[in-house]
Design an enzyme around this catalytic site. Structure first.
Site, PDB file in Angstrom:
ATOM      1  N   HIS A   1       0.848  -1.196   0.000  1.00  0.00           N
ATOM      2  CA  HIS A   1       0.000   0.000   0.000  1.00  0.00           C
ATOM      3  C   HIS A   1       0.880   1.241   0.000  1.00  0.00           C
ATOM      4  O   HIS A   1       1.898   1.294   0.692  1.00  0.00           O
ATOM      5  CB  HIS A   1      -0.899  -0.013   1.239  1.00  0.00           C
ATOM      6  CG  HIS A   1      -1.646   1.262   1.478  1.00  0.00           C
ATOM      7  ND1 HIS A   1      -1.282   2.163   2.466  1.00  0.00           N
ATOM      8  CD2 HIS A   1      -2.722   1.799   0.849  1.00  0.00           C
ATOM      9  CE1 HIS A   1      -2.124   3.189   2.450  1.00  0.00           C
ATOM     10  NE2 HIS A   1      -3.002   2.998   1.477  1.00  0.00           N
ATOM     11  N   ASN A   2       0.500   2.250  -0.799  1.00  0.00           N
ATOM     12  CA  ASN A   2       1.286   3.497  -0.889  1.00  0.00           C
ATOM     13  C   ASN A   2       2.781   3.184  -0.969  1.00  0.00           C
ATOM     14  O   ASN A   2       3.589   3.645  -0.152  1.00  0.00           O
ATOM     15  CB  ASN A   2       0.994   4.409   0.312  1.00  0.00           C
ATOM     16  CG  ASN A   2      -0.365   5.086   0.189  1.00  0.00           C
ATOM     17  OD1 ASN A   2      -1.077   4.896  -0.789  1.00  0.00           O
ATOM     18  ND2 ASN A   2      -0.727   5.874   1.183  1.00  0.00           N
TER      19      ASN A   2
ATOM     20  N   GLU B   1       1.418   0.355  -5.548  1.00  0.00           N
ATOM     21  CA  GLU B   1       0.461   1.445  -5.719  1.00  0.00           C
ATOM     22  C   GLU B   1       1.165   2.716  -6.173  1.00  0.00           C
ATOM     23  O   GLU B   1       2.244   3.048  -5.683  1.00  0.00           O
ATOM     24  CB  GLU B   1      -0.289   1.703  -4.412  1.00  0.00           C
ATOM     25  CG  GLU B   1      -1.376   2.765  -4.553  1.00  0.00           C
ATOM     26  CD  GLU B   1      -2.176   2.970  -3.290  1.00  0.00           C
ATOM     27  OE1 GLU B   1      -3.099   3.803  -3.306  1.00  0.00           O
ATOM     28  OE2 GLU B   1      -1.875   2.305  -2.273  1.00  0.00           O
TER      29      GLU B   1
ATOM     30  N   ASP C   1       0.111   6.772  -6.636  1.00  0.00           N
ATOM     31  CA  ASP C   1      -0.818   7.906  -6.554  1.00  0.00           C
ATOM     32  C   ASP C   1      -0.310   9.011  -7.467  1.00  0.00           C
ATOM     33  O   ASP C   1       0.710   9.643  -7.180  1.00  0.00           O
ATOM     34  CB  ASP C   1      -0.902   8.415  -5.107  1.00  0.00           C
ATOM     35  CG  ASP C   1      -1.763   7.522  -4.235  1.00  0.00           C
ATOM     36  OD1 ASP C   1      -2.456   6.655  -4.794  1.00  0.00           O
ATOM     37  OD2 ASP C   1      -1.735   7.684  -2.997  1.00  0.00           O
TER      38      ASP C   1
ATOM     39  N   HIS D   1       1.643  11.343  -1.765  1.00  0.00           N
ATOM     40  CA  HIS D   1       0.382  11.165  -1.048  1.00  0.00           C
ATOM     41  C   HIS D   1      -0.329  12.518  -1.039  1.00  0.00           C
ATOM     42  O   HIS D   1       0.029  13.403  -0.270  1.00  0.00           O
ATOM     43  CB  HIS D   1       0.651  10.668   0.372  1.00  0.00           C
ATOM     44  CG  HIS D   1      -0.544  10.041   1.019  1.00  0.00           C
ATOM     45  ND1 HIS D   1      -0.597   9.747   2.358  1.00  0.00           N
ATOM     46  CD2 HIS D   1      -1.730   9.634   0.499  1.00  0.00           C
ATOM     47  CE1 HIS D   1      -1.759   9.196   2.638  1.00  0.00           C
ATOM     48  NE2 HIS D   1      -2.467   9.115   1.528  1.00  0.00           N
TER      49      HIS D   1
ATOM     50  N   GLU E   1      -3.867   5.328  -8.830  1.00  0.00           N
ATOM     51  CA  GLU E   1      -4.857   6.304  -8.374  1.00  0.00           C
ATOM     52  C   GLU E   1      -4.613   7.565  -9.206  1.00  0.00           C
ATOM     53  O   GLU E   1      -3.623   8.271  -9.003  1.00  0.00           O
ATOM     54  CB  GLU E   1      -4.681   6.585  -6.882  1.00  0.00           C
ATOM     55  CG  GLU E   1      -5.046   5.419  -5.984  1.00  0.00           C
ATOM     56  CD  GLU E   1      -6.528   5.085  -6.049  1.00  0.00           C
ATOM     57  OE1 GLU E   1      -7.335   6.030  -6.176  1.00  0.00           O
ATOM     58  OE2 GLU E   1      -6.871   3.898  -5.991  1.00  0.00           O
TER      59      GLU E   1
ATOM     60  N   LYS F   1      -4.091  -1.649 -13.074  1.00  0.00           N
ATOM     61  CA  LYS F   1      -5.407  -1.539 -12.451  1.00  0.00           C
ATOM     62  C   LYS F   1      -5.702  -0.057 -12.252  1.00  0.00           C
ATOM     63  O   LYS F   1      -4.913   0.669 -11.626  1.00  0.00           O
ATOM     64  CB  LYS F   1      -5.429  -2.302 -11.133  1.00  0.00           C
ATOM     65  CG  LYS F   1      -6.694  -2.059 -10.285  1.00  0.00           C
ATOM     66  CD  LYS F   1      -6.406  -1.102  -9.156  1.00  0.00           C
ATOM     67  CE  LYS F   1      -7.656  -0.716  -8.404  1.00  0.00           C
ATOM     68  NZ  LYS F   1      -7.437   0.379  -7.435  1.00  0.00           N
TER      69      LYS F   1
ATOM     70  N   LYS G   1      -9.153   3.222 -12.920  1.00  0.00           N
ATOM     71  CA  LYS G   1     -10.453   3.555 -13.505  1.00  0.00           C
ATOM     72  C   LYS G   1     -10.314   3.575 -15.018  1.00  0.00           C
ATOM     73  O   LYS G   1      -9.220   3.784 -15.547  1.00  0.00           O
ATOM     74  CB  LYS G   1     -10.930   4.910 -13.008  1.00  0.00           C
ATOM     75  CG  LYS G   1     -11.137   4.983 -11.501  1.00  0.00           C
ATOM     76  CD  LYS G   1     -11.476   6.398 -11.059  1.00  0.00           C
ATOM     77  CE  LYS G   1     -11.576   6.508  -9.550  1.00  0.00           C
ATOM     78  NZ  LYS G   1     -11.841   7.899  -9.106  1.00  0.00           N
TER      79      LYS G   1
ATOM     80  N   SER H   1     -12.040  -1.804  -4.499  1.00  0.00           N
ATOM     81  CA  SER H   1     -11.151  -1.679  -3.348  1.00  0.00           C
ATOM     82  C   SER H   1     -11.982  -1.415  -2.099  1.00  0.00           C
ATOM     83  O   SER H   1     -12.984  -0.702  -2.144  1.00  0.00           O
ATOM     84  CB  SER H   1     -10.155  -0.531  -3.565  1.00  0.00           C
ATOM     85  OG  SER H   1      -9.252  -0.833  -4.606  1.00  0.00           O
TER      86      SER H   1
ATOM     87  N   ARG I   1      -9.345  -5.642  -3.559  1.00  0.00           N
ATOM     88  CA  ARG I   1      -8.141  -5.037  -2.980  1.00  0.00           C
ATOM     89  C   ARG I   1      -8.516  -4.417  -1.640  1.00  0.00           C
ATOM     90  O   ARG I   1      -9.443  -3.617  -1.550  1.00  0.00           O
ATOM     91  CB  ARG I   1      -7.572  -3.974  -3.919  1.00  0.00           C
ATOM     92  CG  ARG I   1      -6.405  -3.186  -3.321  1.00  0.00           C
ATOM     93  CD  ARG I   1      -5.856  -2.176  -4.320  1.00  0.00           C
ATOM     94  NE  ARG I   1      -4.900  -1.268  -3.693  1.00  0.00           N
ATOM     95  CZ  ARG I   1      -5.224  -0.103  -3.128  1.00  0.00           C
ATOM     96  NH1 ARG I   1      -6.485   0.304  -3.152  1.00  0.00           N
ATOM     97  NH2 ARG I   1      -4.301   0.651  -2.577  1.00  0.00           N
TER      98      ARG I   1
ATOM     99  N   ASP J   1      18.768  -8.963  26.117  1.00  0.00           N
ATOM    100  CA  ASP J   1      18.056  -9.791  27.097  1.00  0.00           C
ATOM    101  C   ASP J   1      16.892 -10.421  26.332  1.00  0.00           C
ATOM    102  O   ASP J   1      15.838  -9.790  26.161  1.00  0.00           O
ATOM    103  CB  ASP J   1      17.549  -8.948  28.267  1.00  0.00           C
ATOM    104  CG  ASP J   1      18.685  -8.195  28.957  1.00  0.00           C
ATOM    105  OD1 ASP J   1      19.779  -8.770  29.070  1.00  0.00           O
ATOM    106  OD2 ASP J   1      18.471  -7.038  29.378  1.00  0.00           O
TER     107      ASP J   1
ATOM    108  N   ASP K   1      14.103  -8.486  22.361  1.00  0.00           N
ATOM    109  CA  ASP K   1      14.999  -7.949  23.388  1.00  0.00           C
ATOM    110  C   ASP K   1      14.157  -7.163  24.399  1.00  0.00           C
ATOM    111  O   ASP K   1      13.533  -6.161  24.050  1.00  0.00           O
ATOM    112  CB  ASP K   1      16.046  -7.043  22.736  1.00  0.00           C
ATOM    113  CG  ASP K   1      17.018  -6.446  23.749  1.00  0.00           C
ATOM    114  OD1 ASP K   1      17.119  -6.982  24.864  1.00  0.00           O
ATOM    115  OD2 ASP K   1      17.665  -5.437  23.412  1.00  0.00           O
TER     116      ASP K   1
ATOM    117  N   ASP L   1      13.227  -4.585  27.101  1.00  0.00           N
ATOM    118  CA  ASP L   1      13.701  -3.257  27.482  1.00  0.00           C
ATOM    119  C   ASP L   1      12.881  -2.782  28.669  1.00  0.00           C
ATOM    120  O   ASP L   1      11.662  -2.618  28.569  1.00  0.00           O
ATOM    121  CB  ASP L   1      13.561  -2.279  26.303  1.00  0.00           C
ATOM    122  CG  ASP L   1      14.379  -1.014  26.497  1.00  0.00           C
ATOM    123  OD1 ASP L   1      14.375  -0.488  27.627  1.00  0.00           O
ATOM    124  OD2 ASP L   1      15.009  -0.562  25.526  1.00  0.00           O
TER     125      ASP L   1
END
Length: 823
Positions: A361-362, A391, A393, A405, A439, A486, A488, A567, A593, A689, A743, A745
Site C-alpha cells: 500500500h502506498n 500502488e 498515486d 500522497h 490512483e 489496475k 479507472k 477496493s 483489494r 536480554d 529484546d 527493554d
C-alpha cells in the site's frame, strides 16, 4: 586462515556456492576479475599506506547492489592482495561500467581513495570470454595526476545458465566478508602492539558477539571454560577461536547426544591453540543415521550419512560436535520443506482471482503517511522482496506527472522515474505479473503523458484485453513477465460504470484531541480522493483491471465482469465479513483489494488474515513497517519460490467444494538461538536480554503470542529453560507459525531482534534450523546479506527499513524441533 577451523568456528558449510540474481529461465553474463597486485602507489609514507581494492558496478550513474573488496595489505606501496577474485553478474553490458578503487584502511591513520578507474563492461565483452592481463592506470578522485597501477586479470563469460533452485545459505562474497569482519574485530581489540589479547580484551571482544562472560553460569560450571580465563595469561587468535567454539556448545544438544549414546568414534582434529592434533568424540555414519531417525524424524540411507560426514568434517570416519552443529545449521537441515520452497509452475495456471497476491500500500512511502519521504528506490526494494502489486498515486507535476500522497507533506517523485525503476526490477525476484494500482488525479494532458511514458518504457510488456464479456481472467502463467494495470477506465462495460471511490467508507472521529489536526488533513485527503476524475481514452486502453464502485454482492454477481474489481478499506471489510459466503463467491470471480484505513498516519498495519480467509486476493500492507502483521504476510508468501502468488484452497475458489480441515496438535520447542545481533545490529550496544514469542495464526491475529522467560546478556548462543509450547490447530493446511526473538527493554518498548514465519504445512518435523529475518536501522548505502543469499540494503526502520536481512556478519538462526500429531 582458510582451514577447517573456520567452518567449525562459525558453523558454516565448507562448500560455498555463488549466488547470482535470477532472470527467470534466461541466461546471464558473468565478469570475473582477479586482482593480481599494484605498484607505484602515492602515499605520505609507506607506514600510512594499508591499501585494499574495492569493486562496484555502476549503471546510469547508479551504483548497483554488487560491492566487493579485498583484504587490506600492511604497510606497503606494492601490495599483492593475495590474488583476490571478484565475481559480478552483468545484466546490461552496454550501459554498465566497472569502478575499481584503491583505498587505505581508516584504522591506520590514512583514509580515503588513493586512486580509481572506471572501465566500460563493453570493453570486456569484446574479448568474448578470453582471459588476459590488463594494466589499469589509477587516478585520484579530483586530479589527473598518476597515482599508481593496478594489475588485474579478467574473464567475461556470456550466457551462463543459472539454476533457478540454487539458494545457498551464504555466498562466497558473504563468507569472505564474514572472515574479514571476524579478523577485524580481533585486530581492533588490541590495546598495544603485542599481537595478542588480555583477558579484559577477550571479554570485550565477546561482548561484540553479544555474549557477557559475567552473566553466563557455564563460565563457572564448565571446567574447560573456567580454566581458560586466567588473569595472568595472554590470548592468541587461536585461543580466542577455541573459546568461541567452546561457548557454542549447546547444552540441550550435548545432553541429547549423551543420552542417545551417539558418540561411537574418536577422531583427531588439528588444535587451534597448540598447533597439533587433539582427540575428540565423534559420530559415525551409523550413529548419524540413528540420530536422523530418532531426533530429526528423517530416514537417511547410510550413503547420505557418509556424504554429510565427508562434507562437514573432510573425513570418512566421523564428525565432531562442532561439525554436527555445522550440519544442523546448514541448508540441508532447513526447517522448510524443499518441495514447497521450489517454484511450482503447475499451480500457476488458474485464473488470477484464484490467488492470494503479495501486495503493498502506498508503495512510494518510506515513512509515515503525512510527511514521509517518497522514493523510487522503495519500489525497487518492494519488488525485489517479492511483492507483485504496487500502488502509484499520480498527480499533476510542473511538466510531467508526479507521485506522492496527495494533500499531505510527503515528498514528490517523478512518475517517469518510478516506471523506469519498476521496469528494471519488476522481474528480478519473480517472473510473474506485476500489478500497478493507479490512483489517477491528473489532468487529461498529463494522463496522456502517463500513457505515453508507460508505453515507451514497458512496451509490449503491458497486458491488455478488448473488454469483452468474460467470466475468468488469464492465469499468472499466461501473464508471465507482464505489467497489469489496475485503474479507472472510461471504456463502457455493461451498466456498471460508476467510478470506484477509495476511502469512501472511512469514519474519522476526533476522540483524541492530539490527533485532531492530523485527522483534518486526512479528511481533506479523503475528500480530494473522492473528486471524480475522468480517465482519458488513451490511458483507459492500457487498463487490464478496471476499478469500479462496489454496490452489493448481488449486483456484482449479475452485472460485473471478471476484469472489474473494487477496493475496500479495512473498516469496510470488517462489515462485509459478516457475509463471508457471499464474499468468498465474489472473490472466486473478481479481485478485491484491501487497504489500511486512513487514520493509520504512522504507516502501521492491520490484520490481513480475516481478509485472506474470505478469499480476498490483494491485501495491501504498509511495507515500511515490519510489525507483527507484516511478518505474518512474509510467512504467508514464503513458499513457491517467493513468486508472490499462492493458490487459494479449493473451498475459497469454489464455495460448493467440500472443506476438509486437518486438525493437529503442534508442539514447537526452540533448542537454541545462535548469532543473534544486537539492537540495530550495532556491536557497541549492550548485550540483548532475549525472550521468545510463539504463535500459530489461523483465522486472525487477535490472540496474544505465547512468551518465554528472559535470558539476560546472551545473544551468541541463547538457551531458554522453558522454550516449548503446544498448540491445538484447527487446520494445518492454512495455519501460519511465527516464532520471534525479542529484546526486553525495562524502560521503553521491547525491540524485535528477529523472527521466522512460514505456513505450518511447509515445515519439517524433527530438529531443524530456521533462519531469522531481522529489521534494523542502517544507511541505505550499506549492504548486508539477506535471506536466500542475496545482497540488498538495510534501511531505517522508521523510514522504510522493512527487508528481511541478516545483519552482517551474523547468520542468526533458531535450532528448533517441531512435532505435528493429527487428532
Amino acid at each position: 586462515w582458510r582451514g577447517e577451523s573456520n567452518f567449525a568456528l562459525f558453523n558454516m558449510e565448507p562448500n560455498v556456492e555463488l549466488e547470482v540474481p535470477r532472470r527467470g529461465d534466461k541466461p546471464i553474463n558473468l565478469l570475473f576479475v582477479e586482482i593480481m597486485g599494484a605498484s607505484d602507489l602515492v602515499a605520505k609514507s609507506v607506514e600510512e599506506c594499508h591499501p585494499f581494492v574495492t569493486g562496484k558496478l555502476v549503471r546510469h550513474n547508479r551504483v548497483l547492489h554488487q560491492y566487493q573488496k579485498t583484504r587490506a595489505e600492511h604497510s606497503t606501496l606494492t601490495p599483492a592482495f593475495g590474488r583476490a577474485r571478484f565475481v559480478f553478474t552483468i545484466l546490461d553490458a552496454e550501459n554498465t561500467v566497472l569502478r575499481l578503487k584503491i583505498k587505505s584502511t581508516k584504522r591506520f591513520g590514512m583514509s580515503g581513495t588513493i586512486g580509481m578507474k572506471e572501465l566500460p563492461i563493453s570493453t570486456f565483452k569484446e574479448e568474448k570470454g578470453s582471459t588476459g592481463a590488463v594494466s589499469l592506470t589509477m587516478h585520484p578522485k579530483h586530479s589527473e595526476e598518476k597515482s599508481g597501477e593496478l594489475k588485474v586479470k579478467f574473464s567475461f563469460i556470456e550466457d551462463v545458465q543459472v539454476d533457478a533452485e540454487l539458494k545457498p545459505i551464504m555466498t562466497e562474497e558473504q563468507y569472505n566478508m564474514m572472515q574479514m569482519w571476524w579478523r577485524h574485530q580481533y585486530l581492533a581489540s588490541y590495546s598495544d602492539d603485542r599481537g595478542d589479547l588480555s583477558k579484559d580484551e577477550v571479554v570485550s571482544l565477546l561482548k561484540k558477539l553479544n555474549y557477557s562472560l559475567s552473566s553466563d553460569s557455564r563460565a563457572k560450571e564448565d571446567e574447560e571454560i573456567s580454566a581458560f580465563f586466567n588473569d595472568n595469561r595472554r590470548y592468541t587468535y587461536g585461543d580466542v577461536a577455541w573459546i568461541v567454539r567452546a561457548l557454542r556448545r549447546i547444552p540441550p544438544l550435548m545432553a541429547m547426544l549423551e543420552k542417545g549414546r551417539y558418540w561411537d568414534k574418536e577422531v583427531e582434529r588439528r588444535s587451534l591453540v597448540i598447533g597439533f592434533n587433539e582427540t575428540y568424540q565423534g559420530i559415525s555414519a551409523k550413529s548419524l543415521q540413528r540420530f536422523a531417525k530418532e531426533i530429526q524424524s528423517v530416514d537417511l540411507p547410510i550413503e547420505a550419512c557418509e556424504g554429510i560426514i565427508k562434507k562437514f568434517s573432510g573425513t570418512n570416519v566421523a564428525m565432531t560436535a562442532n561439525e554436527l552443529l555445522a550440519y544442523l545449521r546448514s541448508r540441508e537441515n532447513c526447517v522448510l520443506k524443499e518441495e514447497d520452497m521450489k517454484l511450482q509452475p503447475n499451480t500457476l495456471n488458474e485464473p488470477l482471482a484464484h490467488y492470494w497476491i503479495n501486495s503493498s500500500h502506498n508503495t512510494y512511502l518510506e515513512g509515515d503517511q503525512l510527511a514521509g519521504k517518497s522514493s523510487v528506490e522503495q519500489y525497487r526494494r518492494v519488488l525485489r522482496a517479492g511483492f507483485r502489486c504496487v500502488e502509484l498515486d499520480c498527480w499533476d507535476g510542473d511538466t510531467e506527472p508526479i507521485i506522492f500522497h496527495g494533500h499531505t507533506f510527503t515528498s514528490k517523485i517523478a512518475f517517469r522515474d518510478v516506471i523506469q525503476g519498476i521496469k528494471e526490477d519488476a522481474f528480478l525476484t519473480s517472473d510473474y505479473p506485476v500489478i500497478l494500482s493507479l490512483e489517477v488525479h491528473c489532468s487529461m494532458e498529463q494522463q496522456h503523458m502517463m500513457a505515453t511514458i508507460m508505453k515507451e518504457i514497458f512496451g509490449n510488456a503491458i497486458a491488455t484485453h478488448d473488454y469483452k464479456e468474460c467470466d475468468a481472467l488469464e492465469s499468472p502463467e499466461q501473464l508471465k513477465r507482464k505489467i497489469v494495470i489496475k485503474a479507472k477506465s472510461s471504456i463502457k462495460t455493461k451498466e456498471n460504470d460508476e467510478d470506484e471511490d477509495e476511502d469512501e467508507d472511512e469514519e474519522i472521529t476526533e476522540k483524541d484531541e492530539k490527533k485532531a489536526a492530523k485527522m483534518q488533513a486526512a479528511k481533506e485527503a479523503a475528500k480530494a480522493k473522492n473528486t471524480h476524475v475522468k480517465v482519458s481514452e488513451e490511458l483507459s486502453r492500457l487498463v487490464y483491471l478496471k476499478a469500479v464502485k462496489f454496490k452489493n454482492f448481488a449486483h456484482s454477481k449479475s452485472s460485473c465482469q471478471a476484469f472489474e474489481m473494487s477496493s475496500f478499506s479495512e473498516s469496510k471489510v470488517a462489515k462485509l465479513l459478516d457475509k463471508t459466503p457471499d464474499f468468498i463467491q465474489y472473490n472466486a470471480k473478481q479481485l478485491a483489494r484491501i487497504y489500511p484505513k486512513g487514520i493509520r498516519f504512522d504507516s502501521s498495519n492491520y490484520d490481513p488474515v480475516p481478509s485472506w480467509r474470505a478469499g480476498c486476493q490483494i491485501v495491501a500492507l504498509n511495507c515500511q513497517t515490519p510489525d507483527r502483521y507484516y511478518q505474518i504476510n512474509e510467512g504467508m508468501f514464503r513458499t513457491n519460490n517467493n513468486c508472490g502468488y499462492i493458490l487459494k484452497p479449493k473451498h475459497l475458489i469454489d464455495p460448493t467444494a467440500e472443506y476438509n480441515p486437518v486438525r493437529a496438535e503442534v508442539t514447537v520447542k526452540v533448542v537454541a538461538a545462535m548469532d543473534l545481533p544486537k539492537e540495530d545490529g550495532n556491536v557497541k550496544e549492550e548485550e540483548i536480554d532475549a525472550f521468545l514469542e510463539m504463535e500459530v495464526v489461523e483465522d486472525s491475529c487477535k490472540s496474544s503470542p505465547w512468551k518465554s522467560a528472559v535470558v539476560d546478556n546472551n545473544g551468541f548462543a541463547t538457551v531458554w529453560k522453558n522454550s516449548s509450547k503446544t498448540f491445538m490447530v484447527n487446520d494445518v493446511n492454512t495455519a501460519i507459525l511465527r516464532v520471534a526473538v525479542v529484546d526486553r527493554d525495562a524502560i521503553s518498548e521491547d525491540d524485535l531482534i528477529g523472527q521466522f514465519s512460514a505456513p505450518l504445512k511447509s515445515l519439517k518435523s524433527g530438529l531443524c534450523n530456521a533462519r531469522l529475518s531481522t529489521y534494523f536501522r542502517h544507511s541505505t548505502k550499506e549492504l548486508a546479506p539477506v535471506k536466500d543469499g542475496k545482497l540488498r540494503p538495510l534501511l531505517m526502520k522508521n523510514e522504510g527499513g522493512f527487508f528481511s536481512a541478516d545483519v552482517f556478519p551474523h547468520q542468526c538462526q533458531l535450532l528448533l524441533s517441531i512435532v505435528i500429531k493429527r487428532v
